[in-house]
Design a protein around this motif. Structure first.
Motif: not given
Length: 370
Positions: A62-64, A35, A57-60, A72, A66-68
């Motif tokens: 999705s977060r990464v 990351r 980890h779904h949340e991780k 996912a 979305e940021a890039h």
């Protein structure tokens, strides 16, 4: 190569032919390094972009993603071949013993692979990874970022052209206080089965591989000593986990023509990373040699005098991903290929054997000339 040519080479790309196009990467495994080091390096480069991220980890994920602006995927979705149009190549940054499965998936999908070092947790699994990519006809590169570092590449040329005469020995250290991070003892690096070992597999591979690259030569024999305290747990006698979980390791390598190497790697102590190569007509030493994005400090001593240089080179992780993408865009085989990674795992396995038995161990990689 004189010193001015060395300085010039240490600030340039000797491989870049300015090809047209970019390579989209899927990053498999979203640990801290992926990351915070690898993804920024991919996006900062000239020839790469982020297409997908894969995590358990779904949340991780999705977060990464979305940021890039990436796709996912879970590990299951990756294995099932979902969203393969989103990426051209796969970067694998999962724990060592998981590399083979993820390489198989990429090979089955006809995707080129750049895989973190060490290539796998055992020599047998590393060999299977090489064979999987060869059978599928896809490119496999071991992610040896130091081989893309302009300073290290310039020094390799300097050695080959006799800048320090005939090399006689190499010395190096990489100490990484692994418990200083937020995870403490709860991390895969301290699981010898998952990691394949301890400090040697994680950080000792840096001085080993960088020396092989600088010398253009393979070890023919090794000796080693290892120790560990809790929570590392040196377990060479456990038949269920034959790998070491070494906290400290000191290993000696013998190269052809009498060149010797002496290296240490540690998971505790004051952080340090340096490499020195000595020859019949001079020597050089690189301080801060292996830290990601670290500013290298280079000292060169020859019959002409002593020179200290700093501020050379570039972010070697960015260079690594651009170099791999350049290879794919130009159809050029990467220098640190899968076989390069396999040889290191074989050598490190021999070091563990030597540390366990107290005897010198011959190394097949050097002996058979691979």
């Amino acid at each position: 190569m004189d010193l001015q040519a060395l300085v010039d080479a240490a600030s340039s790309r000797d491989w870049d032919t300015d090809p047209v196009g970019t390579v989209s990467y899927a990053v498999v495994g979203l640990g801290n390094y992926a990351r915070n080091v690898s993804i920024p390096a991919i996006e900062a480069g000239d020839y790469g972009e982020l297409g997908a991220v894969v995590s358990g980890h779904h949340e991780k994920a999705s977060r990464v993603a979305e940021a890039h602006d990436a796709v996912a995927l879970s590990y299951e979705q990756y294995a099932e071949g979902e969203a393969t149009a989103a990426y051209d190549a796969v970067y694998i940054a999962t724990p060592n013993r998981l590399h083979l499965d993820h390489i198989h998936t990429a090979a089955d999908q006809q995707k080129a692979v750049i895989c973190e070092k060490p290539l796998e947790a055992t020599a047998e699994r590393a060999e299977a990874a090489v064979e999987a990519c060869e059978t599928a006809g896809v490119t496999l590169m071991t992610a040896y970022r130091m081989q893309a570092d302009p300073v290290i590449r310039a020094l390799a040329t300097y050695v080959s052209e006799g800048g320090i005469g005939e090399p006689t020995k190499a010395l190096g250290e990489f100490t990484f206080p692994v418990l200083a991070g937020s995870k403490g003892a709860d991390q895969w690096r301290l699981d010898a089965e998952l990691a394949g070992g301890g400090a040697l597999m994680d950080v000792g591979v840096y001085p080993l591989n960088t020396t092989r690259f600088l010398l253009g030569s393979e070890p023919i024999a090794v000796e080693g000593m290892a120790s560990a305290s809790e929570p590392f747990g040196d377990r060479p006698e456990d038949p269920e986990c034959p790998q070491f979980a070494d906290e400290h390791i000191h290993f000696h390598t013998e190269f052809p023509t009498g060149i010797v190497g002496d290296f240490t790697a540690s998971f505790s102590g004051s952080a340090a990373s340096w490499l020195e190569v000595v020859g019949t007509e001079g020597r050089f030493r690189v301080e801060n040699a292996f830290a990601p994005g670290g500013e290298r400090e280079l000292t060169v001593e020859t019959d002409s005098g002593r020179v200290e240089l700093s501020g050379l080179g570039a972010d070697e992780t960015r260079e690594e991903f651009d170099y791999f993408a350049h290879c794919l865009l130009t159809g050029t085989p990467p220098e640190p290929d899968g076989l390069d990674g396999l040889i290191d795992v074989e050598v490190m396995s021999a070091v563990y054997e030597a540390a366990q038995t107290g005897h010198r161990v011959d190394v097949g990689a050097g002996a058979d000339g691979r």
